[in-house]
Design an enzyme around this catalytic site. Structure first.
Site, PDB file in Angstrom:
ATOM      1  N   GLY A   1     -14.101  -4.202   1.033  1.00 47.66           N
ATOM      2  CA  GLY A   1     -14.835  -3.509   1.335  1.00 47.66           C
ATOM      3  C   GLY A   1     -15.465  -2.492   0.080  1.00 47.66           C
TER       4      GLY A   1
ATOM      5  N   GLY B   1     -10.583  -9.250  -0.950  1.00 48.34           N
ATOM      6  CA  GLY B   1      -9.721 -10.014   0.092  1.00 48.34           C
ATOM      7  C   GLY B   1      -9.390 -11.798  -0.453  1.00 48.34           C
TER       8      GLY B   1
ATOM      9  N   ARG C   1       0.561  -1.159  -0.126  1.00 55.19           N
ATOM     10  CA  ARG C   1       0.111   0.591  -0.104  1.00 55.19           C
ATOM     11  C   ARG C   1       1.064   1.127  -0.648  1.00 55.19           C
ATOM     12  NH1 ARG C   1      -5.253  -1.697   4.048  1.00 55.19           N
ATOM     13  NH2 ARG C   1      -5.620  -3.043   2.940  1.00 55.19           N
TER      14      ARG C   1
ATOM     15  N   LYS D   1     -20.057 -18.036   1.847  1.00 63.22           N
ATOM     16  CA  LYS D   1     -22.272 -17.788   1.734  1.00 63.22           C
ATOM     17  C   LYS D   1     -23.144 -16.724   1.091  1.00 63.22           C
ATOM     18  CE  LYS D   1     -21.810 -19.138   6.802  1.00 63.22           C
ATOM     19  NZ  LYS D   1     -21.941 -18.442   8.394  1.00 63.22           N
TER      20      LYS D   1
END
Length: 398
Positions: A379, A356, A38, A199
């Site tokens: 996210g 991720g 990063r 999920k």
């Protein structure tokens, strides 16, 4: 997507102070940064601004101090690491607002760089507090957001400042936005989405959005088990959310109405225990025994995904096709990822991936560098795929 302003749109930067939001939430052990990915991604933006004579004041969060000043969450070690990556001095300020920050910025020359202390040491940061935003805005002449990974948060340093100062996208941010525009905003069609993960419940919004925007959707990982069960196929003791069967049927119905083809596993790799190199077999989806669990997609299924890639011009990928962390249940993910990378490298496919697990899976397959673009934003990438508005991006639009 409405056009956003870029760094090259900013004039007269000599002597100006650019407040630059970066993502320096990096792993640190024993006071040392252990992964500088990063930090390296911010170099292009910082050098572009400093090369034009601007003072560069970097804003970043680190960890979750929840509005309290916690020494162990100071960005000071990160300033030292970034100086090494940048190949130039990086000053450090013990605060991100007020006299301390003002003096630190005043002490550097045009072209100099200073990293301000953790923005989340102030409770008003995550609340997007107007008073804190007003105070922080006094430090600069313009604002640059180079942290797409935090763009789904409406914080002072990601959204509030953009409403108070001339606002621009940094180089890393514009690469993300340009890639996302090519992937779903205004893509070359047909568009194929590959979505995996454990999920369905964590990706309902994502799936509902995608079936209305892509031409084909391949579903893998544990979430595929729930779709298979909803179709009446036996899944044994596999990870499966049986209570979401109706949701799966609704998503499939919406896909049919929208003309989106759903690709589900036709063959699977099963085992009686989830362990590395556990005894396993490949079988058709109707042949899973009660004491077996589905841990990967089979070769026939990978073949269907590859056929869909050959028919597509754009690929959006999020999530693995199986339990890729554990051999041999990584094979479908690796084989499909390598097929996508080969086509992207040959210029036959625009392949954009993010999330991720996705980044880890592509690195595991050794192909991350061959995709057209791989987002590390997590996210923010997911919320974008879900069709949600990202406050940090909206604030940059002209």
């Amino acid at each position: 997507m409405a056009e956003f302003k870029r760094i090259e749109d900013a004039d007269g930067l000599t002597g100006q102070t650019a407040l630059v939001r970066v993502d320096f939430n990096v792993p640190v052990a024993n006071g040392k940064v252990t992964d500088d990915t990063r930090l390296r991604s911010a170099v292009d933006t910082v050098t572009s601004l400093s090369g034009k004579g601007a003072k560069v004041a970097l804003l970043a969060h680190f960890g979750r101090p929840k509005g309290e000043k916690k020494p162990e969450l100071s960005l000071k070690p990160v300033a030292e690491a970034f100086a090494g990556v940048l190949g130039a001095p990086v000053a450090f300020a013990e605060d991100c607002v007020g006299e301390v920050a003002e003096n630190a910025i005043a002490s550097i020359q045009g072209g100099g760089v200073v990293l301000l202390e953790n923005t989340r040491f102030h409770a008003g940061e995550e609340k997007n507090d107007d008073a804190l935003a007003d105070e922080m805005a006094k430090l600069g002449d313009l604002y640059v957001n180079d942290a797409f990974s935090a763009a789904h948060r409406a914080h002072v340093s990601t959204e509030g400042l953009a409403r108070r100062l001339p606002a621009y996208a940094g180089r890393s941010m514009e690469r993300e936005l340009d890639a996302l525009e090519k992937a779903l905003g205004n893509p070359q069609r047909p568009v194929l989405a590959v979505v995996g993960g454990a999920k369905v419940s964590t990706k309902i919004d994502l799936l509902k959005n995608l079936v209305s925007r892509v031409d084909a959707l391949a579903i893998g990982g544990g979430m595929a088990n729930t779709f298979l069960a909803a179709r009446g196929h036996p899944v044994g003791k596999s990870l499966c959310e049986h209570d979401l069967a109706e949701t799966c049927r609704e998503i499939e119905a919406n896909a049919k109405d929208a003309g989106c083809d759903i690709i589900l596993p036709q063959d699977v790799v099963v085992a009686k225990e989830f362990a590395a190199n556990a005894p396993h077999r490949t079988c058709n989806i109707g042949e899973v025994a009660e004491d077996e669990m589905i841990l990967d997609a089979g070769p026939q299924t990978v073949g269907l995904v590859v056929i869909a890639m050959d028919a597509a011009k754009t690929l959006v990928w999020n999530g693995p096709l199986g339990a890729f962390e554990t051999e041999p249940f990584d094979k479908a993910t690796v084989d499909a990822a390598r097929a996508a990378a080969e086509r992207a490298k040959a210029g036959k496919l625009i392949a954009v991936a993010g999330g991720g697990d996705t980044v880890a899976a592509l690195n595991h397959a050794g192909v991350a560098d061959d995709f057209s673009f791989v987002s590390t934003a997590g996210g923010a990438f997911l919320e974008w795929m879900e069709g949600k508005t990202l406050p940090g991006v909206e604030a940059l639009k002209g």
